[in-house]
Scaffold this active site. Structure first.
Site, PDB file in Angstrom:
ATOM      1  N   LYS A  27       0.833  -1.195   0.000  1.00  0.00           N
ATOM      2  CA  LYS A  27       0.000   0.000   0.000  1.00  0.00           C
ATOM      3  C   LYS A  27       0.874   1.253   0.000  1.00  0.00           C
ATOM      4  O   LYS A  27       0.682   2.166  -0.813  1.00  0.00           O
ATOM      5  CB  LYS A  27      -0.883  -0.029   1.258  1.00  0.00           C
ATOM      6  CG  LYS A  27      -2.166   0.724   1.136  1.00  0.00           C
ATOM      7  CD  LYS A  27      -3.004   0.556   2.408  1.00  0.00           C
ATOM      8  CE  LYS A  27      -3.751  -0.766   2.445  1.00  0.00           C
ATOM      9  NZ  LYS A  27      -4.404  -1.007   3.748  1.00  0.00           N
ATOM     10  N   ARG A  98      -3.310   3.322   8.334  1.00  0.00           N
ATOM     11  CA  ARG A  98      -3.588   2.111   7.556  1.00  0.00           C
ATOM     12  C   ARG A  98      -2.462   1.093   7.641  1.00  0.00           C
ATOM     13  O   ARG A  98      -1.302   1.443   7.670  1.00  0.00           O
ATOM     14  CB  ARG A  98      -3.789   2.479   6.079  1.00  0.00           C
ATOM     15  CG  ARG A  98      -4.629   3.708   5.870  1.00  0.00           C
ATOM     16  CD  ARG A  98      -4.670   4.127   4.412  1.00  0.00           C
ATOM     17  NE  ARG A  98      -5.345   3.153   3.564  1.00  0.00           N
ATOM     18  CZ  ARG A  98      -5.399   3.244   2.254  1.00  0.00           C
ATOM     19  NH1 ARG A  98      -4.778   4.233   1.627  1.00  0.00           N
ATOM     20  NH2 ARG A  98      -6.046   2.339   1.554  1.00  0.00           N
ATOM     21  N   GLY A 107      -8.027  -6.909   4.135  1.00  0.00           N
ATOM     22  CA  GLY A 107      -8.939  -6.933   5.278  1.00  0.00           C
ATOM     23  C   GLY A 107      -8.426  -7.698   6.488  1.00  0.00           C
ATOM     24  O   GLY A 107      -9.127  -7.823   7.484  1.00  0.00           O
ATOM     25  N   MET A 109      -5.693  -7.057   8.392  1.00  0.00           N
ATOM     26  CA  MET A 109      -5.191  -6.213   9.484  1.00  0.00           C
ATOM     27  C   MET A 109      -6.096  -4.999   9.614  1.00  0.00           C
ATOM     28  O   MET A 109      -7.133  -4.934   8.988  1.00  0.00           O
ATOM     29  CB  MET A 109      -3.752  -5.834   9.199  1.00  0.00           C
ATOM     30  CG  MET A 109      -2.834  -7.042   9.300  1.00  0.00           C
ATOM     31  SD  MET A 109      -1.177  -6.676   8.831  1.00  0.00           S
ATOM     32  CE  MET A 109      -1.332  -6.241   7.141  1.00  0.00           C
ATOM     33  N   ARG A 371      -3.338  -1.980  -6.357  1.00  0.00           N
ATOM     34  CA  ARG A 371      -2.496  -3.162  -6.188  1.00  0.00           C
ATOM     35  C   ARG A 371      -2.833  -4.146  -7.304  1.00  0.00           C
ATOM     36  O   ARG A 371      -3.899  -4.059  -7.905  1.00  0.00           O
ATOM     37  CB  ARG A 371      -2.741  -3.819  -4.826  1.00  0.00           C
ATOM     38  CG  ARG A 371      -4.171  -4.293  -4.662  1.00  0.00           C
ATOM     39  CD  ARG A 371      -4.422  -4.858  -3.280  1.00  0.00           C
ATOM     40  NE  ARG A 371      -5.849  -4.908  -3.022  1.00  0.00           N
ATOM     41  CZ  ARG A 371      -6.401  -4.838  -1.820  1.00  0.00           C
ATOM     42  NH1 ARG A 371      -5.662  -4.687  -0.747  1.00  0.00           N
ATOM     43  NH2 ARG A 371      -7.701  -4.921  -1.676  1.00  0.00           N
ATOM     44  N   HIS A 489     -16.232  -8.445   1.360  1.00  0.00           N
ATOM     45  CA  HIS A 489     -15.193  -9.274   1.969  1.00  0.00           C
ATOM     46  C   HIS A 489     -15.313 -10.714   1.495  1.00  0.00           C
ATOM     47  O   HIS A 489     -14.341 -11.339   1.075  1.00  0.00           O
ATOM     48  CB  HIS A 489     -15.318  -9.204   3.495  1.00  0.00           C
ATOM     49  CG  HIS A 489     -14.384 -10.145   4.177  1.00  0.00           C
ATOM     50  ND1 HIS A 489     -14.750 -11.419   4.543  1.00  0.00           N
ATOM     51  CD2 HIS A 489     -13.090 -10.019   4.505  1.00  0.00           C
ATOM     52  CE1 HIS A 489     -13.707 -12.027   5.088  1.00  0.00           C
ATOM     53  NE2 HIS A 489     -12.689 -11.199   5.080  1.00  0.00           N
ATOM     54  N   SER A 797      14.700 -43.702 -10.988  1.00  0.00           N
ATOM     55  CA  SER A 797      13.505 -42.960 -10.604  1.00  0.00           C
ATOM     56  C   SER A 797      13.588 -42.751  -9.100  1.00  0.00           C
ATOM     57  O   SER A 797      13.698 -43.718  -8.350  1.00  0.00           O
ATOM     58  CB  SER A 797      12.254 -43.758 -10.973  1.00  0.00           C
ATOM     59  OG  SER A 797      11.126 -43.104 -10.441  1.00  0.00           O
ATOM     60  N   CYS A 864       9.291 -39.695  -8.581  1.00  0.00           N
ATOM     61  CA  CYS A 864       7.926 -40.221  -8.621  1.00  0.00           C
ATOM     62  C   CYS A 864       7.250 -40.213  -7.258  1.00  0.00           C
ATOM     63  O   CYS A 864       6.172 -40.743  -7.085  1.00  0.00           O
ATOM     64  CB  CYS A 864       7.923 -41.634  -9.190  1.00  0.00           C
ATOM     65  SG  CYS A 864       8.782 -42.813  -8.142  1.00  0.00           S
ATOM     66  N   TYR A 884      12.527 -35.827 -15.782  1.00  0.00           N
ATOM     67  CA  TYR A 884      11.074 -35.702 -15.653  1.00  0.00           C
ATOM     68  C   TYR A 884      10.618 -35.784 -14.194  1.00  0.00           C
ATOM     69  O   TYR A 884      11.337 -36.279 -13.331  1.00  0.00           O
ATOM     70  CB  TYR A 884      10.346 -36.765 -16.500  1.00  0.00           C
ATOM     71  CG  TYR A 884      10.492 -38.180 -15.987  1.00  0.00           C
ATOM     72  CD1 TYR A 884       9.622 -38.681 -15.008  1.00  0.00           C
ATOM     73  CD2 TYR A 884      11.485 -39.025 -16.471  1.00  0.00           C
ATOM     74  CE1 TYR A 884       9.755 -39.980 -14.531  1.00  0.00           C
ATOM     75  CE2 TYR A 884      11.618 -40.319 -16.009  1.00  0.00           C
ATOM     76  CZ  TYR A 884      10.752 -40.788 -15.024  1.00  0.00           C
ATOM     77  OH  TYR A 884      10.876 -42.063 -14.546  1.00  0.00           O
TER      78      TYR A 884
END
Ligand code: ADP
Ligand code: MG
Ligand code: MG
Length: 906
Positions: A27, A98, A107, A109, A371, A489, A797, A864, A884
């Site tokens: 902010k 703020r 919302g 804080m 934001r 909210h 693997s 895996c 992979y």
């Protein structure tokens, strides 16, 4: 040099900028940046996040002393720019205090508005503005917020409404007024008095009159709000570290509650639910910031288009809409034009969808916040791909913009179209956050958690939600609210969580005490089923069947982009043709792990399997194995066919045999009959298989070493299936994997069996199939001797579940007894079975890959374990050159994105 703790901004100048969010919070950094862009923002100053951390170290008194000079100087700076004076009676300055962290935590804080008021200042402002209604409305709001946030005036029980709202209701009831804005000046003054008295009665504290004392109280309360319960919970859910701290921004107030030419609102440069490029938002005339999000009054839409859509959903006709709920575009066309221009500029500047707050004070527009907006998974993907097409960002940026975890939402089931047609819509709200949700009704956050923990799916039904409801919202399948718009909210938080939400369903009447909700004359109780469609806002009674999501449109385009950049491929873990097909549709490039043991559990198969295990001797085992062979062959054929043309890695039998045998008398009797022996025989054999520590016992390749005929049968089944498919013109690519190798010679002996049987099968079918033989690296010794094992194994693997278990020495099945304490005491940051431990387990993997490739440069390596679908683990695997990752079908897109990000970041 002393550390700079306070950064000022105002009138097109700022000491901070958008790059400084770590220090100034999102902010603070963005109000500074907006100043630099020449966008109208009230002047103010930001106290850094570092001070918040200091606050927790040294406490309130020391912090106040430390900040004293800087804050006083910064207040003077604001006074100069506003041409007024903090605490002055004649010409007072009011401010907001703020909160604002590095990552947006909407919302969570606290914020306090209209600070600086007391009885004398209020009277002075009345003289100055000639608008006593506005002054006392601001005053009562201030006492309300300060009482709540700084002095701790909260509801005592969960059924209680906010204590201040309760007082307002009493005062409104006297004259039968519906809306706060219709309160008279005397009633507002009365509210201020009553509020202060109630605070004194409940908390024992006097309301401070001195503005400077008010300011310090508010600054410290904002620091404290970093550690309030909901902020802590939110951080946990979002993975935000506690150490970041919040900044505090103090800004001159601008007033949206000065009359009908004043307003306040929230807007988005694109649709946060669908991602469509449509400017949208909500505003309220003659109101202050919090009103829009709190869902107390129904806000109006910013654009005509949005307003018409809203009216349609609410069942309001055009004439009534235009008269009673006009859009800002109609009601304040000049302001709308400015707003639209600025939102466009901000989006172009930040190259991302913006979520903005603004206030109009007597016809002048002020921006209070911007934001990068929170969005659903669907919106995330659409916006990223649209921005690429619009040329605002490049492909690599688009890949980095998307959070792999959030793709999960796009993979959730959706309502079955046919079932939806038959279902009955019982009411309509706003499509606040898309998704399909079915569950049982609950009314309170703690009930939602409790029911969820008991295994129920719940829909949380509320009049409106507040930040206190966070945990409940997270536990629920979906959220339905009576009040609040698209920016309420409930809507914002649900979208952030990717949770289905229908807000502002005005026709529902919630009774918290009775735990009922009445809709069009029908009463639904706690525990009754509801279904929500968050994409249309429709609410249904009962449960509606769902079907699987699919990869298409922008989602597919994003996945194609992943393929363009990725180096690490993604395979899937699948034991059935069905799973293999799902994963393939999600873009899996093969199977990284097929576990054969799951195939044994169907009725006939399990009997043959048990016969094999319970057999006295090799002859008996071979007889049983011959029965198993056709089943296994059919299973492998199914999977190889579903993955035709792609590699399928099949693991030989792995779990301890004890897991397969019957432990109940009836089951044992069946086996005795089947095998023509006495039940005692069977019981003896079952008992002899029991082990003290089965996970470290007779399992994995140790089975194949002691019972080579098992390895032989499985090899025969796999390769016969492959030969048959090849004869049918298919292209099977089997890989045979020997599990739990710790010593080269274990592998060598198993390999000999496999090679021998392979030759027999190929002879028999008169055809050859290319296949590979590899091993699972899951014992630390195997990793440490990888250069020896790789002389024989064609691929590795990494079975990171067992490798983690054996590296830490934590039993996977017993970790729950101490893991919470380890996390709490910060010995472990995360569960190592969920997130790969890079420092220990990861080091073994890296070492094994390097050593293995020294002797076999083309050695293929994959992962895996569960970690193969966890983004940070996938990225790590990519960074050490693994070929992979393999994960469950529904995590394939997540792993693909993580892998592509790793390539782009490298
Ligand atoms: P949150 O982080 O919960 O959104 P904010 O600090 O943004 O809290 O403030 C809450 C509301 O108060 C917002 O709607 C905001 O626009 C409004 N607001 C904050 N500061 C001012 C101010 N100086 N003047 C007018 N409204 C303000
Ligand atoms: Mg805000
Ligand atoms: Mg294993």
């Amino acid at each position: 040099m002393t550390t700079k703790r306070v950064y000022t901004f105002g009138n097109g100048k700022a000491e901070g900028n958008a790059q400084m969010r770590e220090l100034l919070g999102g902010k603070g950094a963005n109000v500074a940046e907006m100043n630099l862009l020449g966008i109208p923002v009230p002047p103010g100053f930001t106290i850094t996040t570092e001070v918040c951390n200091e606050y927790y170290k040294v406490g309130q008194d020391k912090i106040v002393a430390m900040l004293q000079d800087d804050v006083v100087a910064a207040v003077h700076h604001v006074e100069k720019l506003m041409n007024s004076e903090f605490g002055s009676v004649k010409n007072p300055l009011l401010v907001s205090v703020r909160s604002g962290a590095r990552a947006s935590m909407p919302g969570m804080m606290d914020t306090i508005l209209n600070l600086g008021l007391n009885d004398a200042v209020a009277e002075g402002m009345v003289q100055k503005t000639g608008n006593p209604h506005f002054v006392y409305d601001s005053y009562r709001r201030f006492v309300q917020m300060y009482g709540d946030v700084v002095l701790g005036m909260k509801p005592v029980n969960k059924e209680d409404i906010d204590p201040f709202e309760a007082i307002i209701e009493q005062v409104k009831a006297v004259r039968g007024i519906a809306l706060d804005k219709d309160l008279s000046v005397d009633e507002l003054k009365d509210l201020v008095r009553r509020f202060k008295a109630a605070i004194k009665a409940q908390t024992g504290q006097d309301f401070p009159d001195d503005p400077m004392q008010q300011l310090w109280g508010a600054i410290c309360a904002v620091f404290r709000s970093w550690m309030n319960e909901r902020a802590i919970l939110y951080r946990k859910m979002e993975g935000i570290p506690d150490e970041w701290g919040t900044a505090v921004s103090v800004m001159a107030m601008v007033f949206g509650n000065m009359g009908d030419t004043s307003a306040t609102g929230v807007c988005f440069s694109r649709d946060a639910a669908t991602g469509e490029n449509i400017f949208n938002g909500e505003y309220l005339v003659n109101a202050q910031g919090e009103d829009v999000v709190a869902g107390i009054r129904t806000p109006q839409q910013i654009t005509i288009e949005g307003s018409r859509r809203w009216a349609r959903l609410q069942g309001i006709d055009e004439a009534e809409r235009a008269a009673k709920y006009p859009s800002m575009e109609e009601a304040m066309p000049e302001i709308f034009k400015q707003l639209d221009g600025i939102q466009n500029r901000l989006e172009q500047h930040y190259h991302d969808m913006q979520d903005m707050e603004f206030t109009v004070q007597e016809g002048k527009l002020w921006f209070l916040q911007t934001r990068n907006g929170k969005r659903t998974g669907t919106a995330m993907v659409k916006i990223a791909m649209d921005l690429v097409r619009e040329g605002l960002i490049d492909e690599k940026t688009a890949l980095l913009r998307c959070e792999p975890q959030k793709l999960d939402e796009l993979l959730h089931p959706i309502f079955d179209k046919d079932a939806l047609k038959r279902a009955k819509v019982i009411t309509q709200g706003l499509p606040a956050s898309p998704g399909a949700a079915c569950g049982q009704i609950v009314f309170h956050a703690d009930d939602a958690e409790e029911w969820h923990n008991d295994g129920h799916k719940v829909i949380m039904v509320r009049i409106e939600t507040s930040p206190e409801d966070l945990a409940g919202m997270s536990a629920a399948e979906g959220i339905l609210t009576a009040r609040g718009g698209m920016t309420s909210h409930a809507a914002v938080v649900a979208r952030g969580m990717g949770k289905c939400c229908v807000s502002g369903a005005g026709a529902i009447n919630v009774d918290y005490k009775k735990k009922t909700v009445e809709i069009e004359g029908v009463v639904y109780k706690e525990g009754d089923y509801l279904s929500l469609n968050g994409s249309t806002g429709q609410v249904y009674a009962g449960e509606i069947p769902t079907r699987a999501a699919e990869l298409s449109g922008d989602f597919k385009a994003l996945m194609d982009l992943c393929d363009k950049y990725t180096k690490l491929q993604v395979r899937t873990n699948a034991d059935t043709p069905h799973d293999a097909r799902i994963a393939r549709a999600f873009g899996a490039k093969g199977i990284g792990l097929t576990r054969t043991e799951h195939m044994f559990f169907e009725d006939k198969k399990i009997i043959a399997m048990r016969e094999m295990i319970l057999a006295k001797d090799t002859a008996g085992r071979e007889k049983a194995l011959a029965k198993l062979l056709p089943y296994q062959k059919a299973d492998f054929k199914g999977i190889l066919e579903a993955m035709d043309g792609c590699p399928v890695n099949i693991r030989l039998l792995d779990p301890p045999l004890h897991e397969f045998v019957p432990h109940d008398l009836a089951g044992q009797q069946t086996m005795a009959d089947e095998m023509g022996v006495d039940v005692k025989e069977i019981q003896k054999r079952v008992a002899s298989l029991a082990e003290n520590n089965p996970m470290l016992g007779h399992r994995g390749c140790r089975l194949g070493i002691t019972f080579p005929e098992i390895t032989a049968m499985q090899t025969r089944a796999i390769l016969s299936a492959a030969c048959e498919l090849k004869k049918e013109g298919k292209n099977p690519q089997p890989e045979i994997m020997v599990p739990l190798i710790g010593i080269l010679y274990e592998f060598k002996q198993q390999k000999e069996i496999i090679v021998k049987v392979a030759e027999e099968v190929f002879q028999e079918y008169g055809i050859r199939v290319d296949f590979e033989i590899g091993t699972m690296i899951e014992i630390p010794r195997a990793a440490l001797t990888a250069d020896r094992i790789a002389t024989e194994a064609q691929y590795f693997s990494f079975g990171t579940n067992d490798l983690t278990q054996m590296t830490f020495g934590y039993s996977r099945d017993d970790i729950a007894s101490f893991l919470p304490a380890y996390l709490e005491k910060k010995i472990l940051k995360v569960d190592p079975f969920q997130v790969l431990d890079q420092k220990g387990v990861g080091k073994l993997i890296k070492y094994a890959i390097e050593k293995g490739r020294e002797v076999r440069p083309e050695l293929r390596t994959g992962i895996c374990g569960e970690h193969g679908g966890e983004p940070s683990s996938v990225k790590f695997c990519a960074s050490i050159g693994m070929n992979y990752a393999s994960c469950s079908p529904f995590r394939v897109p997540i792993a693909r994105l993580a892998a592509a990000q790793a390539a782009v970041e490298a």
